[in-house]
Every structure is written in C-alpha cells, then in structure tokens.
Scaffold this motif. Structure first.
Motif, PDB file in Angstrom:
ATOM      1  N   VAL A  35     -34.844  -5.524  99.913  1.00  0.00           N
ATOM      2  CA  VAL A  35     -36.054  -6.186 100.269  1.00  0.00           C
ATOM      3  C   VAL A  35     -36.802  -5.294 101.533  1.00  0.00           C
ATOM      4  O   VAL A  35     -36.075  -4.872 102.324  1.00  0.00           O
ATOM      5  N   SER A  68     -42.956  -9.747  93.669  1.00  0.00           N
ATOM      6  CA  SER A  68     -43.690 -10.096  94.725  1.00  0.00           C
ATOM      7  C   SER A  68     -44.230 -11.595  94.679  1.00  0.00           C
ATOM      8  O   SER A  68     -44.218 -11.974  93.384  1.00  0.00           O
ATOM      9  N   ARG A  69     -44.641 -12.307  95.443  1.00  0.00           N
ATOM     10  CA  ARG A  69     -45.239 -13.438  95.502  1.00  0.00           C
ATOM     11  C   ARG A  69     -46.630 -13.479  94.798  1.00  0.00           C
ATOM     12  O   ARG A  69     -47.204 -14.204  94.354  1.00  0.00           O
ATOM     13  N   ARG A 112     -39.319 -16.137  93.414  1.00  0.00           N
ATOM     14  CA  ARG A 112     -38.835 -14.566  93.231  1.00  0.00           C
ATOM     15  C   ARG A 112     -37.446 -14.357  92.373  1.00  0.00           C
ATOM     16  O   ARG A 112     -37.507 -13.480  91.647  1.00  0.00           O
ATOM     17  N   ALA A 130     -37.660  -6.159  96.348  1.00  0.00           N
ATOM     18  CA  ALA A 130     -38.582  -7.320  96.493  1.00  0.00           C
ATOM     19  C   ALA A 130     -39.851  -7.045  97.835  1.00  0.00           C
ATOM     20  O   ALA A 130     -39.111  -6.686  98.836  1.00  0.00           O
ATOM     21  N   GLY A 133     -40.649  -9.527 101.112  1.00  0.00           N
ATOM     22  CA  GLY A 133     -39.810 -10.635 100.892  1.00  0.00           C
ATOM     23  C   GLY A 133     -38.636 -10.940 101.985  1.00  0.00           C
ATOM     24  O   GLY A 133     -37.791 -11.700 101.660  1.00  0.00           O
ATOM     25  N   HIS A 136     -37.987 -14.633 102.251  1.00  0.00           N
ATOM     26  CA  HIS A 136     -37.632 -15.431 101.268  1.00  0.00           C
ATOM     27  C   HIS A 136     -36.262 -15.356 100.624  1.00  0.00           C
ATOM     28  O   HIS A 136     -35.677 -14.459  99.920  1.00  0.00           O
ATOM     29  N   ARG A 141     -30.033 -10.721  98.528  1.00  0.00           N
ATOM     30  CA  ARG A 141     -30.297  -9.332  99.109  1.00  0.00           C
ATOM     31  C   ARG A 141     -29.170  -8.489  99.274  1.00  0.00           C
ATOM     32  O   ARG A 141     -28.197  -8.955  99.978  1.00  0.00           O
TER      33      ARG A 141
END
Length: 314
Positions: A35, A68-69, A112, A130, A133, A136, A141
């Motif tokens: 991340v 990714s968002r 995600r 990520a 991230g 999130h 992770r």
C-alpha cells in the motif's frame, strides 16, 4: 471545526478498531500487497513514486497489478481494467496515467479487494500495489508506505475538517516505511522532458527556458509544479486548479499563442481538446541514497520467495 475534528478522530479510531478485530471484513488475495498513500489530503508526490516502485518491482521480473479507487471517474461496471483508451471520466486521472505507461496492469474499483482478486485470477499478477490505499483497510496489506511532503508537512496537525490529516500523525509510526518528498527528503521530483499532449513527440524542457508560458495544474499542490518550472528558468503564468479538476477546453485555451504546460496527470484529461500549444511535463523521482536503500530493503522483504516471470503487462 475542532469539535468536528475530534468527532472525525473518534470515527477513524472506531473504524480501525473494528477492522483489527475482524468485525469488518479484511480480505487477503493470495499475493503480497504493498500500500502506498499519505495521511494528509492533497498531493505529496505519491504517483511518480508509485511509478518508481512499479519499475523496481518489474526489474525483479515480477508482474505488478495496481488497484485504485479511481477518484474522479465513474464506470458502468467494476472492476474496470484500465487501458490507454479508457476515458479519464471512467478511470480517474491517476489510474489512467499509470496505465498509459504500460508498466503494470491497472484496475479501478470502489471495492479494492475485488479488483485485486480479479488481477490475480485473470492476469496472474504476483504483487499488488494499492495506490492511495492507506485508509482502505478492507484489503489486507503486507507492507505500507506513507509519503509526506516536506514543504507542507502535516499542516496544523489537526484532523479533518480542522486540518489536513486523514489519520492522526501517530499513524506514521505504524507504517513500514515513511518517506519524505522534498529536496531534503527521501526523494524529490525533477523535470525530465515535455511531451506533446496531442501526438507523441517530445522535447527538452530547456527549449522553453526564459519563455513565458501558461502553466496549468489540477493537483494537490499546484505551487510545487509552478516552482519546478520557475527553477528550470521558465517565466510562469500560473493557473492553479483543484485536485482532480475535470478540465474543459476553456481551462487550457488561452488566446495569446503562448505554450501551455501541464502535469502529466492533467494531460490525460485534456487530450480530447488539446492542440499543438499544449505540453505535458514528465517528471522523474530522484531518490536519496538512504531512501533508495530503505525502499529496496522493503521490496526485498516483500518479494522474498516470489519467482520472476518473463511477462510483459498487457
């Protein structure tokens, strides 16, 4: 705003507590997840650093997937695998910029873990990056990198909305690697060349030295971009925009014939109405010796035991 910041802090702590106790679902996807993010709102040089991380992972013979968002984009279905032809209105600017480099498979999805799972199962990626991230937590992770801009630091030190922090400053003590972006930090950005927004021809930034140019930036810290151009000897007419600004022709259409320079992230949103006056400024992260050692040590640990593949990302 301070009472609201206290309330925001309480929500942040409760949310993390719920994830830590698995009251909210945390999903592993079967490959290492790295991340990269920040604890402040606004830009911190994260996207160029993400590209450098992708390159370093690729140099190890690993196939990298990015999730990714897709902030600023809205697609009809998810996960959306981003191609060079995907509109920024669907993918968001940063995922499209990452995808156009051709160095990794990029997928956007508000969920995600679903995007990460898809990249592992469909594309056989060996490492997931990520992007943005850090907050999130539904995606488990294996390592975290937090980036902080040395010029702006942590602002007034308050959480949103009284300050710029998404999480308390103490969060930086929990990540695997806390990197500072700036001349006296772990890395800084240097201009490489300028590339025509329409077409693919490039020229050195020095061609514009001493020229007066329009500079357009819709990033978290537009002044950083303008200062970089001034340091390169350009005379800048600055046009700052909000981060992730949705550009229209009028935003970059000036009637004086001067060149218009913009960030690569903004250029992907302007290609449909740009012309020969418009140029994207490519930047490269320059790592300090200490920053390079710390990053490589983290990647050594993250990727230990993963066999390399001779696969070029689609």
């Amino acid at each position: 705003m301070r009472p609201l910041a206290w309330l925001f802090g309480l929500i942040v702590r409760l949310r993390r507590w719920a994830y830590a106790r698995r009251w909210l679902t945390v999903e592993r996807v079967g490959v290492p997840v790295l991340v990269i993010g920040n604890i402040t709102v606004g830009g911190s040089g994260k996207t160029p650093l993400a590209l450098a991380l992708i390159d370093r992972l690729g140099a190890r013979g690993l196939r990298v997937g990015v999730v990714s968002r897709g902030y600023g984009g809205q697609a009809d279905r998810y996960p959306l695998v981003v191609s060079t032809a995907t509109p920024a209105t669907e993918a968001g600017d940063e995922p499209l910029l990452l995808a156009r480099t051709g160095r990794a498979v990029v997928a956007v999805d508000p969920v995600r873990p679903r995007a990460a799972r898809y990249l592992v199962e469909r594309y056989g990626v060996q490492v997931i990056l990520a992007d943005d991230g850090l907050q999130h937590y539904a995606l488990a992770r294996d390592a975290e990198i937090a980036v902080t801009d040395t010029r702006r630091g942590l602002g007034n030190g308050w959480l949103l909305p009284a300050g710029p922090l998404r999480e308390p400053a103490s969060r930086l003590n929990e990540v695997d690697l806390s990197l500072r972006h700036g001349r006296d930090g772990d890395f800084y950005l240097v201009p490489d060349q300028v590339t025509a927004v329409v077409g693919d021809h490039a020229r050195p930034l020095s061609d514009f030295e001493a020229a007066e140019v329009h500079a357009v930036a819709g990033i978290g810290d537009p002044e950083r971009f303008f200062a970089m151009l001034r340091d390169a000897g350009l005379r800048v007419i600055a046009h700052p925009m909000n981060d992730h600004h949705r550009f229209v022709r009028a935003d970059i259409d000036f009637d004086d014939g001067r060149p218009v320079l913009m960030t690569a992230k903004d250029a992907v949103k302007c290609s449909a109405f740009a012309d020969r006056r418009h140029w994207a400024v490519d930047v490269q992260p320059r790592l300090s010796a200490t920053g390079e050692r710390r990053i490589d040590a983290l990647l050594d640990r993250l990727c230990a035991g993963i066999p390399p593949q001779e696969i070029t990302p689609s």
